[in-house]
Design a protein around this motif. Sequence first.
Motif, PDB file in Angstrom:
ATOM      1  N   ARG A  84       4.757   7.172   1.503  1.00  0.00           N
ATOM      2  CA  ARG A  84       5.669   6.540   0.548  1.00  0.00           C
ATOM      3  C   ARG A  84       6.799   7.499   0.195  1.00  0.00           C
ATOM      4  O   ARG A  84       7.142   7.671  -0.970  1.00  0.00           O
ATOM      5  CB  ARG A  84       4.929   6.111  -0.738  1.00  0.00           C
ATOM      6  N   MET A 228      -5.129   2.985  14.260  1.00  0.00           N
ATOM      7  CA  MET A 228      -5.771   2.112  13.279  1.00  0.00           C
ATOM      8  C   MET A 228      -5.889   2.833  11.931  1.00  0.00           C
ATOM      9  O   MET A 228      -5.617   2.249  10.877  1.00  0.00           O
ATOM     10  CB  MET A 228      -7.158   1.707  13.794  1.00  0.00           C
ATOM     11  N   ALA A 229      -6.264   4.128  11.999  1.00  0.00           N
ATOM     12  CA  ALA A 229      -6.376   4.899  10.762  1.00  0.00           C
ATOM     13  C   ALA A 229      -5.017   4.997  10.076  1.00  0.00           C
ATOM     14  O   ALA A 229      -4.925   4.907   8.849  1.00  0.00           O
ATOM     15  CB  ALA A 229      -6.916   6.293  11.063  1.00  0.00           C
ATOM     16  N   ARG A 231      -2.587   2.787  10.207  1.00  0.00           N
ATOM     17  CA  ARG A 231      -2.295   1.514   9.538  1.00  0.00           C
ATOM     18  C   ARG A 231      -3.115   1.370   8.262  1.00  0.00           C
ATOM     19  O   ARG A 231      -2.626   0.858   7.256  1.00  0.00           O
ATOM     20  CB  ARG A 231      -2.572   0.346  10.495  1.00  0.00           C
ATOM     21  N   ALA A 232      -4.356   1.848   8.315  1.00  0.00           N
ATOM     22  CA  ALA A 232      -5.202   1.760   7.121  1.00  0.00           C
ATOM     23  C   ALA A 232      -4.657   2.644   6.006  1.00  0.00           C
ATOM     24  O   ALA A 232      -4.583   2.216   4.846  1.00  0.00           O
ATOM     25  CB  ALA A 232      -6.636   2.159   7.465  1.00  0.00           C
ATOM     26  N   SER A 234      -1.608   3.517   5.582  1.00  0.00           N
ATOM     27  CA  SER A 234      -0.384   2.903   5.078  1.00  0.00           C
ATOM     28  C   SER A 234      -0.694   1.860   4.009  1.00  0.00           C
ATOM     29  O   SER A 234       0.080   1.656   3.094  1.00  0.00           O
ATOM     30  CB  SER A 234       0.384   2.202   6.206  1.00  0.00           C
ATOM     31  N   GLU A 235      -1.831   1.202   4.158  1.00  0.00           N
ATOM     32  CA  GLU A 235      -2.165   0.165   3.188  1.00  0.00           C
ATOM     33  C   GLU A 235      -2.805   0.724   1.930  1.00  0.00           C
ATOM     34  O   GLU A 235      -2.513   0.285   0.829  1.00  0.00           O
ATOM     35  CB  GLU A 235      -3.128  -0.847   3.816  1.00  0.00           C
ATOM     36  N   ASP A 236      -3.714   1.654   2.093  1.00  0.00           N
ATOM     37  CA  ASP A 236      -4.469   2.134   0.940  1.00  0.00           C
ATOM     38  C   ASP A 236      -5.060   3.502   1.274  1.00  0.00           C
ATOM     39  O   ASP A 236      -6.105   3.608   1.917  1.00  0.00           O
ATOM     40  CB  ASP A 236      -5.595   1.133   0.617  1.00  0.00           C
ATOM     41  N   ALA A 238      -6.416   5.887  -0.609  1.00  0.00           N
ATOM     42  CA  ALA A 238      -7.710   6.251  -1.187  1.00  0.00           C
ATOM     43  C   ALA A 238      -8.848   5.536  -0.460  1.00  0.00           C
ATOM     44  O   ALA A 238      -9.866   6.147  -0.121  1.00  0.00           O
ATOM     45  CB  ALA A 238      -7.735   5.932  -2.679  1.00  0.00           C
ATOM     46  N   ALA A 239      -8.661   4.236  -0.210  1.00  0.00           N
ATOM     47  CA  ALA A 239      -9.720   3.487   0.470  1.00  0.00           C
ATOM     48  C   ALA A 239      -9.949   4.055   1.869  1.00  0.00           C
ATOM     49  O   ALA A 239     -11.092   4.184   2.319  1.00  0.00           O
ATOM     50  CB  ALA A 239      -9.362   1.999   0.556  1.00  0.00           C
ATOM     51  N   ALA A 240      -8.858   4.434   2.554  1.00  0.00           N
ATOM     52  CA  ALA A 240      -9.014   5.005   3.900  1.00  0.00           C
ATOM     53  C   ALA A 240      -9.792   6.311   3.833  1.00  0.00           C
ATOM     54  O   ALA A 240     -10.652   6.577   4.683  1.00  0.00           O
ATOM     55  CB  ALA A 240      -7.645   5.224   4.542  1.00  0.00           C
ATOM     56  N   SER A 241      -9.540   7.127   2.806  1.00  0.00           N
ATOM     57  CA  SER A 241     -10.275   8.391   2.714  1.00  0.00           C
ATOM     58  C   SER A 241     -11.748   8.137   2.422  1.00  0.00           C
ATOM     59  O   SER A 241     -12.616   8.883   2.865  1.00  0.00           O
ATOM     60  CB  SER A 241      -9.652   9.318   1.667  1.00  0.00           C
ATOM     61  N   GLU A 356       7.582  -4.618   2.506  1.00  0.00           N
ATOM     62  CA  GLU A 356       7.382  -4.686   1.076  1.00  0.00           C
ATOM     63  C   GLU A 356       8.585  -4.057   0.389  1.00  0.00           C
ATOM     64  O   GLU A 356       9.316  -3.288   0.986  1.00  0.00           O
ATOM     65  CB  GLU A 356       6.125  -3.897   0.719  1.00  0.00           C
ATOM     66  N   ARG A 362       2.109   1.260  -4.575  1.00  0.00           N
ATOM     67  CA  ARG A 362       0.749   0.814  -4.309  1.00  0.00           C
ATOM     68  C   ARG A 362      -0.239   1.834  -4.833  1.00  0.00           C
ATOM     69  O   ARG A 362       0.088   2.983  -4.997  1.00  0.00           O
ATOM     70  CB  ARG A 362       0.553   0.636  -2.813  1.00  0.00           C
ATOM     71  N   ALA A 363      -1.443   1.360  -5.079  1.00  0.00           N
ATOM     72  CA  ALA A 363      -2.460   2.246  -5.651  1.00  0.00           C
ATOM     73  C   ALA A 363      -2.822   3.359  -4.676  1.00  0.00           C
ATOM     74  O   ALA A 363      -2.841   3.160  -3.499  1.00  0.00           O
ATOM     75  CB  ALA A 363      -3.715   1.464  -5.969  1.00  0.00           C
TER      76      ALA A 363
ATOM     77  N   LEU B  51     -12.691  11.631  -5.253  1.00  0.00           N
ATOM     78  CA  LEU B  51     -11.331  11.156  -5.519  1.00  0.00           C
ATOM     79  C   LEU B  51     -10.763  11.743  -6.807  1.00  0.00           C
ATOM     80  O   LEU B  51      -9.559  11.831  -6.970  1.00  0.00           O
ATOM     81  CB  LEU B  51     -11.303   9.621  -5.598  1.00  0.00           C
ATOM     82  N   ARG B  87     -10.727  -3.536  -2.088  1.00  0.00           N
ATOM     83  CA  ARG B  87      -9.829  -2.628  -1.372  1.00  0.00           C
ATOM     84  C   ARG B  87      -9.986  -2.702   0.139  1.00  0.00           C
ATOM     85  O   ARG B  87      -9.989  -1.681   0.832  1.00  0.00           O
ATOM     86  CB  ARG B  87     -10.066  -1.183  -1.832  1.00  0.00           C
ATOM     87  N   PHE B  89      -8.587  -3.582   3.951  1.00  0.00           N
ATOM     88  CA  PHE B  89      -7.264  -3.422   4.541  1.00  0.00           C
ATOM     89  C   PHE B  89      -6.755  -4.804   4.941  1.00  0.00           C
ATOM     90  O   PHE B  89      -7.132  -5.344   5.975  1.00  0.00           O
ATOM     91  CB  PHE B  89      -7.328  -2.475   5.737  1.00  0.00           C
ATOM     92  N   ARG B  91      -4.015  -6.053   6.037  1.00  0.00           N
ATOM     93  CA  ARG B  91      -3.214  -6.317   7.232  1.00  0.00           C
ATOM     94  C   ARG B  91      -3.964  -5.982   8.515  1.00  0.00           C
ATOM     95  O   ARG B  91      -3.458  -6.179   9.600  1.00  0.00           O
ATOM     96  CB  ARG B  91      -1.899  -5.531   7.165  1.00  0.00           C
ATOM     97  N   MET B 100     -13.073   0.496  10.853  1.00  0.00           N
ATOM     98  CA  MET B 100     -12.628   1.539   9.923  1.00  0.00           C
ATOM     99  C   MET B 100     -13.820   2.096   9.155  1.00  0.00           C
ATOM    100  O   MET B 100     -13.887   3.281   8.881  1.00  0.00           O
ATOM    101  CB  MET B 100     -11.604   0.981   8.929  1.00  0.00           C
TER     102      MET B 100
END
Lengths: 363, 234
Positions: A84, A228-229, A231-232, A234-236, A238-241, A356, A362-363, B51, B87, B89, B91, B100
């Motif tokens: 971002r 894929m990671a 793209r994930a 990019s979306e979120d 914290a959730a990806a981590s 967007e 985004r969070a 986190l 939460r 993904f 997209r 994932m």
Amino acid sequence: MSETSLITAAPGASARKRINGIDIFMWVLRCAVAAIALFGTVATLLEGRYSLAQWFDFAMFGLTLGSVYALIALGYTMVYGVLRMINFAHGDITMTGAFAGYFVATGASRSGLLAAHPILAILAIFTIAMVTCIAVALATERFAYRPFRNSPGQAPLICAIGVSFVLEQTVRGMFGSGVKSYPVTPWQDAVVTPLGMRIPVINLFVMGCAISAMVILYLIVHRTRMGMAMRAVSEDKAAASLMGVDVDRVVVFAFALGGAMAGVASVCYALIYQQVHFFMGFAPGIKAFGAAVLGGIGSIPGAMVGGMFLGLIEAVGPALFLDGLGITAPYQLRDAIGFLVLLMVLIFRPQGLFGEAMAKKRA
Amino acid sequence: MILEIENMSLAYGNIEAVRGVSIKIVDGGIVALVGANGAGKSSTLNAISGLIPIKNGSIRIDGQSSAALKPHEITRRGIVQVPEGRRIFGRLSVEENLLMGAFSRTDHAAIAEDRDHMFELFPRLKERRRQVAGTLSGGEQQMVATARGLMARPRVLLMDEPSMGLAPLVVEQVFDTIQAINAAGTTVLLVEQNALMALEIAHHAYVMEHGEIVLEGPGAELAVDERVVSIYLG
């Protein structure tokens, strides 16, 4: 940090807000620009100053330049996606690649390699330019951006502008501020003429390289684990981590991919204009940023389409919109048209074609 | 002991969100952490996942402090969170979301097997495997989130408000799923505002209030404890 996630859908009620003066002004502005463009177009076409072949030339050049903008725009959009953040030094990272390519090209030209084995020489030029751009992009990320990763406010953006100056002035200090002309490849002035249209080979070559690079990028982003990671993330983030994704590695991956695309773009750009210069990264950088915003920053197809569109409108626009208005030498105004498109997008459709809104956090 | 939180405190700026919390998670059970909104339950989970940094106390995974670990490293040690609000993904496709979940694993054959197993567990997801996950219904998204968490083959699954925003019938299904997951050998730490249902399935439970643990005991006992009943169940 996780509490914000459920409030992403904005209440629809706010859409029915009252019309105020600014809205009216915006509508007038919108209509005025549309009216000028429409009037200019009709007048130009009625005048009939340009032949079909000339329009074709404009469009061809626009798509060539647009494919280069698209490549650079991909770097902006991927980095924005994962961090971002606008990497304002990306245009200058591209410039370093053009210089690296220039040195390989001059060496190959002097030694006769360029004439004897043009394909080998071109491959070497692309490779060195890409490696240079990737290296500069990664160094920038590691030493300039990472320390600012969690800084509030505009600190990372200011840092990016600083990096841009550092790169420009470093290249200027090392190699001088003069314009250096790129060695001419044997087929530089070659032309093919399918159906009576004259198409310079260099345009086809640049477009071919750019489109191949974009196809490879698309496959990497959509068919590999790291893609894929990315793209994930990019979306979120914290959730990806939480899925076990090392966000730092994904950020490095995004910078490397952006650098590779910048490397291809830098050679293409130098082949089109046949020169390199320490400040050459600025204008295409800003325009590619505009292209990324136009397509929707963060969106990879958006950057591709936005770049093509911006190149096309820049090449066709002056003749199409301005000539009929009686403006002499409209081609001088092509940058103005490019930036006007960017301004209009920021004002009227900040989320771009596919993406967007830039302001949306985004969070 | 897989996971042990001892006297842990954390703060957002000057605002203390969790004070002196101790939780023990032994292998194989369902542990519930219940309490009102803002009691500090989610903060506790996020601290476990790395986190949020903790201020005092310790979090130990297999006896080792996790203070220096980043979130992805904690996930790789088998402590996997299914976050609040799902939460997923949006997209990415349903199948990509599941993959994932298995991101920290490298045993490709077993990942494919687990994916097929998830499609057996949640047949709805199989029908929609190529669909972009953001277009699913709330209940289906919770399925994706749960399946995604399981794809990591967690030793401890941390579930944050899995019933939130779901229709009562779907909530029943979610709790059935949690029991099934646990019966298959995964330890579960369940954070819930829906105290009654959580206590019903929990082997051991903690009640949190204003950032502190005020009660603890076997789930069945707490479910009939008059203090819990008076505070949370009316």
